[in-house]
Scaffold this active site. Structure first.
Site, PDB file in Angstrom:
ATOM      1  N   TYR A 317      15.972  22.753 -10.099  1.00  0.00           N
ATOM      2  CA  TYR A 317      15.643  21.840  -9.658  1.00  0.00           C
ATOM      3  C   TYR A 317      14.501  22.484  -8.400  1.00  0.00           C
ATOM      4  CZ  TYR A 317      16.233  17.088  -6.883  1.00  0.00           C
ATOM      5  OH  TYR A 317      16.283  16.266  -5.987  1.00  0.00           O
ATOM      6  N   CYS A 318      13.360  21.371  -8.449  1.00  0.00           N
ATOM      7  CA  CYS A 318      11.888  21.986  -7.122  1.00  0.00           C
ATOM      8  C   CYS A 318      11.994  23.363  -6.804  1.00  0.00           C
ATOM      9  CB  CYS A 318      13.524  21.309  -5.779  1.00  0.00           C
ATOM     10  SG  CYS A 318      12.199  21.126  -4.229  1.00  0.00           S
ATOM     11  N   LEU A 319      12.385  24.179  -5.773  1.00  0.00           N
ATOM     12  CA  LEU A 319      12.238  25.342  -5.994  1.00  0.00           C
ATOM     13  C   LEU A 319      12.802  26.358  -7.118  1.00  0.00           C
ATOM     14  CD1 LEU A 319      10.490  27.875  -4.639  1.00  0.00           C
ATOM     15  CD2 LEU A 319      12.392  27.717  -2.434  1.00  0.00           C
TER      16      LEU A 319
END
Length: 586
Positions: A317-319
């Site tokens: 998720y994301c980074l």
């Protein structure tokens, strides 16, 4: 007992990033300036304005056009004031601009004030764009800065020019003023104490992050949680979720009704979650490689020991998705086939179109941030929160101030708001490497990023991928996440859902689900650009969670009895309960 690593975090031998000719006293000066500028480099802003102004100075015809536009707009306003015209006859608010949505704004003189403000915004937008010779980034910086300055003076922000506030004051006989002052005082006290009522309303382990599980492994950087099965049989392939360390992991395990973890266990999956340590100044020299090695790889090795001989459905998720992509590319390069599938939630692998966040990423700005982090050892939570608030100042700053302090209202607290207030810090060295290698130099997408001193390429990834983008994402714009189609040599199922970076991902099955579009590209299939994709991809109602689970099931084996909790030499009853200790670190 709980398994811990045989080797703690080892700092890489090279020295932290330093610039030629820089001195500690210069860096200390920059660090002292940072609180006064909100972490923005004054040099970067000055250079952008100098670029724009100097080119505008040598464009007299363009200046004449702008002057004529200003006079024309003033004349139209004067005529509308003398001879009232239908509402919004001069200019209409953008669909996403909710500041003037109320019916009161259609009445004079408020409609005229709103249109005057919108015309000024439009004029400045024209003035900061289309100047030949100005670099694209500098033009965007100037436009962004001017928009932020203008937003301060929007008529909706002041009691005497906001008809909705005036009406509320009259109907409540001034009760909104009293309530607004009380709200302001409460917020001031909470800011001074660095506390928030939301943390008490939604306590981690009591109200959120309550899916049953055990911490089955820990090292100096992560705790790995294994969740208890919710079905009699499970798919043989476990799921590993790697959240971003810019956030606490429990955004994916909020309340029981919107917990992705709980949903996955109920669908018959064994789920593991990485919970990152909240770093302090003593972790200043942690590297991005430490996060890969002690985060993703340590989790994979532990899961394979608990569920041997089974490939893993890896989720980032994301980074955390960016880091997972790095790990997956390195694994593919080295012939490591322990991943059955890769899922990315709002995660970027090419940073050339990373939205307005890129306005904060240039050599001057990164050097300024490095000096600030060098002094403190970390990027503080207030800096991160401030950057994201600036990106959506109308939604996250001004509209909230109007609602809380002028209207005297309070939003009903919810678990997502509580999670958003539970911020984390970034280690100095890791964040410097992230900004330079990924954002500034785009090394990952361009084949210069190295793991174990050898370059990796996302084109080495042949594992099936499910990639989720969200329509209103200000952190990882969906067109940026879409670029994985150009980079990975794999079957890619791209899913575009409504909502933003967080609410679009936390979208459980319900009548209020955003709906989504989804389409698969074969590994050797032709590329379709994002503009064509959004026209061609089929629409579906409901939550994308159901689509993703069907995709996972199609790539999983037949159900089997659940695996044991923890490693074979541990007593599950003695393992710490989820959510563990790291998530509770302030």
């Amino acid at each position: 007992m709980l398994q811990t690593p045989s080797n703690p975090i080892a700092v890489a031998p090279q020295a932290p990033v330093r610039h030629v000719g820089s001195t500690d006293s210069d860096r200390s000066l920059h660090a002292a300036l940072a609180p006064l500028t909100g972490g923005l480099s004054p040099t970067a802003l000055s250079l952008a304005y100098a670029d724009w102004l100097s080119h505008l100075f040598w464009a007299p015809a363009r200046r004449l056009d702008l002057a004529q536009d200003a006079l024309r707009g003033a004349a139209q306003l004067a005529q509308a004031a003398v001879h009232p015209a239908p509402p919004w006859s001069l200019i209409t608010p953008q669909p996403q601009d909710r500041r003037f949505a109320g019916p009161e704004w259609r009445q004079p003189p408020f409609n005229l004030m709103a249109q005057s403000f919108l015309l000024a915004e439009e004029w400045w937008r024209d003035a900061t764009n289309g100047i030949r010779g100005v670099s694209q980034q500098n033009a965007k910086i100037v436009e962004f800065a001017m928009r932020q300055m203008l937003d301060v003076f929007a008529p909706s922000n002041f009691a005497l020019t906001n008809p909705e506030v005036i009406r509320r004051t009259l109907t409540s006989e001034g009760g909104n003023v009293t309530a607004g002052l009380r709200n302001w005082w409460e917020d001031l006290l909470q800011t001074m104490s660095h506390d928030t009522d939301l943390k008490h309303d939604f306590e981690v382990g009591r109200d959120v992050a309550v899916t049953p599980g055990k911490v089955v492994y820990s090292n100096d950087l992560i705790e790995l949680i294994q969740y208890a099965p919710a079905t009699g049989e499970v798919r043989p392939e476990p799921i590993l979720i790697v959240p971003a360390w810019i956030m606490k992991y429990y955004i994916l395990d909020l309340s029981p009704h919107n917990s992705l973890v709980k949903y996955l266990t109920e669908q018959g999956f064994t789920v593991f979650m990485v919970s990152w340590r909240n770093p302090t100044a003593k972790h200043r020299d942690l590297t991005l490689e430490d996060y890969r090695r002690l985060g993703v790889m340590a989790a994979i090795e532990t899961i394979r020991a608990i569920v041997p001989h089974q490939p893993i459905h890896a989720v980032g998720y994301c980074l955390g998705g960016t880091l997972l992509s790095i790990a997956a590319a390195a694994m593919s390069r080295d012939g490591d086939d322990r991943l059955r599938s890769i899922t990315l939630f709002a995660a970027q692998t090419d940073f050339t179109e990373a939205g307005e966040l890129t306005l904060f990423i240039n050599e001057s700005q990164v050097a300024f941030l490095e000096d600030m982090m060098w002094k403190r050892g970390v990027l503080d939570t207030t800096q991160m929160a401030g950057a994201f608030q600036i990106l959506r100042s109308n939604d996250l700053v001004w509209s909230r101030m109007v609602r809380d302090y002028l209207m005297g209202e309070r939003s009903e607290p919810n678990d997502l708001m509580a999670w958003n207030a539970d911020a984390t810090r970034m280690p100095y060295r890791m964040h410097s490497e992230y900004l330079r290698k990924l954002f500034l130099d785009n090394d990952l997408a361009e084949g210069r990023y190295t793991v174990d001193d050898r370059a990796i390429a996302l084109s080495d990834i042949h594992t099936p991928m499910f990639v989720v983008g969200t329509l209103r994402d200000h952190v990882a714009p969906w067109r940026s996440t879409f670029k994985i189609h150009l980079l990975a040599d794999a079957e890619i199922t791209f899913c575009l859902t409504g909502g933003g970076h967080n609410a679009g991902i936390v979208s459980p099955p319900s009548p209020k689900a955003h709906g989504y579009q989804v389409m698969m590209k074969e590994a050797d299939g032709p590329y379709i650009g994002p503009d064509d994709w959004i026209k061609e991809a089929p629409h579906a109602e409901g939550s994308w969670w159901t689509e993703w689970v069907h995709w996972l099931e199609a790539r999983s084996g037949q159900p089997v009895p659940p695996p044991r909790i923890g490693l074979s030499d541990t007593n599950a009853a003695e393992l710490p309960d989820a959510p563990g200790h790291y998530v509770l670190q302030a």
